[in-house]
Scaffold this active site. Structure first.
Site, PDB file in Angstrom:
ATOM      1  N   LYS A  70      22.104   1.446   6.854  1.00 48.83           N
ATOM      2  CA  LYS A  70      21.847   0.002   7.039  1.00 48.83           C
ATOM      3  C   LYS A  70      20.661  -0.312   6.139  1.00 48.83           C
ATOM      4  O   LYS A  70      19.544   0.123   6.379  1.00 48.83           O
ATOM      5  CB  LYS A  70      21.505  -0.267   8.509  1.00 48.83           C
ATOM      6  N   GLU A  81      10.136   7.830  10.882  1.00 50.42           N
ATOM      7  CA  GLU A  81       9.118   7.745   9.817  1.00 50.42           C
ATOM      8  C   GLU A  81       8.491   6.370   9.940  1.00 50.42           C
ATOM      9  O   GLU A  81       9.074   5.374   9.515  1.00 50.42           O
ATOM     10  CB  GLU A  81       9.791   7.895   8.437  1.00 50.42           C
ATOM     11  N   CYS A 114       3.685   2.721   3.481  1.00 51.24           N
ATOM     12  CA  CYS A 114       3.372   3.384   4.757  1.00 51.24           C
ATOM     13  C   CYS A 114       2.171   4.297   4.617  1.00 51.24           C
ATOM     14  O   CYS A 114       1.328   4.393   5.502  1.00 51.24           O
ATOM     15  CB  CYS A 114       4.574   4.175   5.247  1.00 51.24           C
ATOM     16  N   GLU A 130      -2.142  -1.579  10.816  1.00 49.39           N
ATOM     17  CA  GLU A 130      -1.580  -1.566   9.476  1.00 49.39           C
ATOM     18  C   GLU A 130      -1.546  -3.007   8.959  1.00 49.39           C
ATOM     19  O   GLU A 130      -0.886  -3.859   9.550  1.00 49.39           O
ATOM     20  CB  GLU A 130      -0.150  -1.006   9.587  1.00 49.39           C
TER      21      GLU A 130
HETATM   22  P1  NAD Z   1      10.926  -2.886  10.311  1.00 48.91           P
HETATM   23  O1  NAD Z   1      10.678  -1.969  11.440  1.00 48.91           O
HETATM   24  O2  NAD Z   1      10.750  -4.332  10.534  1.00 48.91           O
HETATM   25  O3  NAD Z   1      12.406  -2.726   9.733  1.00 48.91           O
HETATM   26  C1  NAD Z   1      12.903  -1.490   9.266  1.00 48.91           C
HETATM   27  C2  NAD Z   1      14.408  -1.518   9.331  1.00 48.91           C
HETATM   28  O4  NAD Z   1      14.802  -1.610  10.707  1.00 48.91           O
HETATM   29  C3  NAD Z   1      15.059  -2.705   8.615  1.00 48.91           C
HETATM   30  O5  NAD Z   1      16.269  -2.278   8.008  1.00 48.91           O
HETATM   31  C4  NAD Z   1      15.380  -3.647   9.765  1.00 48.91           C
HETATM   32  O6  NAD Z   1      16.476  -4.498   9.504  1.00 48.91           O
HETATM   33  C5  NAD Z   1      15.713  -2.674  10.882  1.00 48.91           C
HETATM   34  N1  NAD Z   1      15.523  -3.215  12.248  1.00 48.91           N
HETATM   35  C6  NAD Z   1      14.682  -4.200  12.650  1.00 48.91           C
HETATM   36  N2  NAD Z   1      14.818  -4.403  13.984  1.00 48.91           N
HETATM   37  C7  NAD Z   1      15.743  -3.514  14.424  1.00 48.91           C
HETATM   38  C8  NAD Z   1      16.297  -3.214  15.705  1.00 48.91           C
HETATM   39  N3  NAD Z   1      15.929  -3.880  16.799  1.00 48.91           N
HETATM   40  N4  NAD Z   1      17.207  -2.219  15.789  1.00 48.91           N
HETATM   41  C9  NAD Z   1      17.581  -1.515  14.696  1.00 48.91           C
HETATM   42  N5  NAD Z   1      17.105  -1.775  13.457  1.00 48.91           N
HETATM   43  C10 NAD Z   1      16.192  -2.753  13.322  1.00 48.91           C
HETATM   44  O7  NAD Z   1       9.991  -2.369   9.116  1.00 48.91           O
HETATM   45  P2  NAD Z   1       9.795  -3.033   7.679  1.00 48.91           P
HETATM   46  O8  NAD Z   1       8.939  -4.250   7.834  1.00 48.91           O
HETATM   47  O9  NAD Z   1      11.097  -3.141   6.971  1.00 48.91           O
HETATM   48  O10 NAD Z   1       8.974  -1.879   6.937  1.00 48.91           O
HETATM   49  C11 NAD Z   1       7.612  -1.754   7.001  1.00 48.91           C
HETATM   50  C12 NAD Z   1       7.224  -0.651   7.972  1.00 48.91           C
HETATM   51  O11 NAD Z   1       7.868   0.560   7.601  1.00 48.91           O
HETATM   52  C13 NAD Z   1       5.736  -0.345   7.914  1.00 48.91           C
HETATM   53  O12 NAD Z   1       5.258  -0.119   9.205  1.00 48.91           O
HETATM   54  C14 NAD Z   1       5.685   0.928   7.074  1.00 48.91           C
HETATM   55  O13 NAD Z   1       4.534   1.694   7.284  1.00 48.91           O
HETATM   56  C15 NAD Z   1       6.918   1.625   7.521  1.00 48.91           C
HETATM   57  N6  NAD Z   1       7.349   2.624   6.525  1.00 48.91           N
HETATM   58  C16 NAD Z   1       7.290   3.945   6.839  1.00 48.91           C
HETATM   59  C17 NAD Z   1       7.648   4.901   5.882  1.00 48.91           C
HETATM   60  C18 NAD Z   1       7.586   6.372   6.172  1.00 48.91           C
HETATM   61  O14 NAD Z   1       8.248   7.136   5.477  1.00 48.91           O
HETATM   62  N7  NAD Z   1       6.813   6.811   7.152  1.00 48.91           N
HETATM   63  C19 NAD Z   1       8.096   4.482   4.624  1.00 48.91           C
HETATM   64  C20 NAD Z   1       8.150   3.122   4.354  1.00 48.91           C
HETATM   65  C21 NAD Z   1       7.791   2.193   5.323  1.00 48.91           C
END
Ligand code: NAD
Length: 480
Positions: free
Chosen positions: A174, A249, A283, A382
């Site tokens: 997704k 992650e 992240c 963050e």
């Molecule tokens: P997010 O949690 O808003 O979304 C991530 C993904 O989850 C998207 O595809 C989104 O559509 C999906 N999603 C949202 N709500 C959902 C639900 N209820 N059920 C299932 N899927 C759902 O995060 P974001 O804003 O896209 O990304 C930023 C965050 O990601 C930051 O906190 C960053 O630190 C973290 N991040 C972590 C890593 C790592 O490897 N540790 C890498 C990149 C980003």
């Protein structure tokens, strides 16, 4: 208007409900494309296709080294289109072009690395007693689901999908609703590689719809989720309903610890680069600077002058810092900066940056903030912008206490010329990666990556990631 359809069972599809979501270029917030607004029905189809493929004799007959060839073919296509893919990533995420290029290179490397691993997934023999042969095999877990965030789409999809396919699983991805372009191009590469139907599937759409349908699907066998802590908690709960294991992650609030005896020029460069990459929307961003009281004044002067020299502009001009993804991310950062104005001391930046020809875009001036207490939200949360908060310490113990004093534990940078001190500090740091006199080691496809505490659990990258996508089976044979 570029239309980027879903890829299910080797067919290109709109969503069952016919709805679409606009895709925006963060440089000026113009709409340049659209993706289907995937629903439960679409996710059901994708999981069913992946299940059918996984159970099929045809997929079982694909030899491990042939899975490796396939992954190497995807890597070849990525390299062939490196510039175009980097431009796509820049248009989607807003990042400077050279950072887009680095992401594309990393994506190719993931496919090559796991392509090489595909026929080297070994079991063990275990001594039990005379007359019993006991051995283990590492089997694929089945259908793996991959939910990815918007900030590093091509890298994050590649790192987990390559490992999952190398180990013989079938996958459903997704993509992030804000940045779906390179995921779509990868799906085209899989399509052109003549993959068996259902081995690789891509669904698009909102998290609460397509994402939630996938994370709570009863017929997936593993979920790799990369994203924020609140969503991580939500997907873990829904996967738990089906006893589906998860790799999480999540976010970070990573520190750079700068000791008095460091090489200051190198440390300044490392500190600055680690927070401004992808406009701080990373992240593992080095968003906290912990600096030895004895050098704080001179070190901060250098950091501030480096920040003031940074250039902000659209990603395609390849300056230092690109736009913030969206209005909502921008407003979130601005709210933090208002708090900083009230409670701390802003040494550089502190607000919006204006870029003449790109008035629609949201840009933030690279910001350095001093004078906050370490319990302050800007020290703990963050921010996801080019914002560095600074704290001082007296001696190793206090440095370690501050470094560990957040809910996160993703990455730590340590800057010192004293190797014994570096080891002592690394021993006591609670984070998944510790970098001494560098930050990131150039991306590190081979290095296990993941979090302590609320940064998540499980490890991506390197051989460690294979554990996510394989189940160990023990076989004991009595022959006497
Ligand atoms: P997010 O949690 O808003 O979304 C991530 C993904 O989850 C998207 O595809 C989104 O559509 C999906 N999603 C949202 N709500 C959902 C639900 N209820 N059920 C299932 N899927 C759902 O995060 P974001 O804003 O896209 O990304 C930023 C965050 O990601 C930051 O906190 C960053 O630190 C973290 N991040 C972590 C890593 C790592 O490897 N540790 C890498 C990149 C980003």
């Amino acid at each position: 208007m570029k239309e980027m359809l879903m890829y299910i069972n080797n067919e290109w599809k709109g969503s069952a409900n016919g709805a679409f979501i606009d895709v925006v270029d963060p440089a000026d917030q113009s709409v340049y494309g659209k993706i289907p607004r995937g629903s439960k029905e679409d996710v059901d189809q994708a999981v069913e296709a992946a299940r059918t493929a996984f159970e099929s004799e045809a997929w079982k007959q694909v030899k491990p080294h042939e899975r490796g060839y396939l992954l190497n073919e995807i890597a070849r296509r990525i390299r062939e289109e490196k510039e175009t893919l980097a431009l796509m990533e820049t248009q989607d995420v807003g990042k400077p072009l050279s950072q887009g290029m680095a992401d594309v290179e990393a994506a190719a490397r993931y496919f090559e690395y796991y392509g090489g691993v595909a026929d080297k997934i070994l079991g063990e023999t275990i001594p039990i007693e005379d007359g019993i042969l006991d051995f283990t095999v590492r089997e694929p877990v089945g259908v793996t689901a991959h939910i990815v965030p918007w900030n590093y789409p091509i890298q994050i999809i590649s790192r987990s999908v390559a490992a999952a396919i190398a180990t013989g699983n079938t996958v459903v991805v997704k993509s992030a609703e804000d940045t779906p372009a390179t995921a779509h191009r990868l799906a085209q590469f899989f399509d052109e590689a003549d993959l068996l139907p259902g081995v690789f599937n891509l669904v698009t759409g909102y998290g609460k719809e397509a994402g939630a349908s996938l994370s709570g699907h009863p017929d997936i066998n593993h979920l790799t989720f990369t994203g924020s802590v609140p969503t991580g908690i939500a997907v873990m709960k829904s996967a738990a309903e089906n006893v589906v294991p998860v790799t999480l992650e999540l976010g970070g609030k990573s520190p750079n610890i700068v000791f008095e005896d460091c090489d200051q020029e190198k440390a300044v460069q490392g500190v600055v680069k680690s927070i401004i990459q992808n406009a701080g929307q990373t992240c593992s961003a080095g968003s906290r600077l912990l600096v030895d009281r004895n050098i704080k004044g001179e070190f901060l002067t250098k950091v501030v002058s480096a920040f003031q020299a940074l250039q902000v502009g659209p990603g395609k001009e390849d300056l230092d810092i690109g736009p913030i993804l969206s209005e909502s991310q921008f407003e979130k950062i601005m709210a933090y900066l208002k708090q900083a104005e009230k409670d701390g001391k802003i040494l550089a930046g502190g607000g919006q940056a204006y870029v003449d020809e790109y008035k629609g875009g949201y840009y933030i001036a690279p910001t350095v903030i001093d004078g906050l207490n370490h319990t302050h939200p800007l020290a703990q949360e963050e921010i996801f912008g080019p914002v560095l908060t600074v704290f001082q310490f007296d001696g190793e113990d206090e440095a370690i206490r501050l470094a560990n004093d957040t809910d996160y534990g993703l990455v730590t940078g340590v800057w010192t010329e004293n190797i014994s001190k570096a080891h002592r500090v690394a021993d006591r740091i609670r984070s998944g990666q510790v970098f001494i006199n560098n930050y990131g080691a150039g991306g590190g496809i081979q290095m296990p990556f993941g979090g302590f505490k609320k940064s998540g659990f499980g490890r991506e990258k390197g051989l460690e990631a294979l554990k996510n996508y394989t189940a160990v089976k023990n076989v004991a044979i009595k022959y006497r």
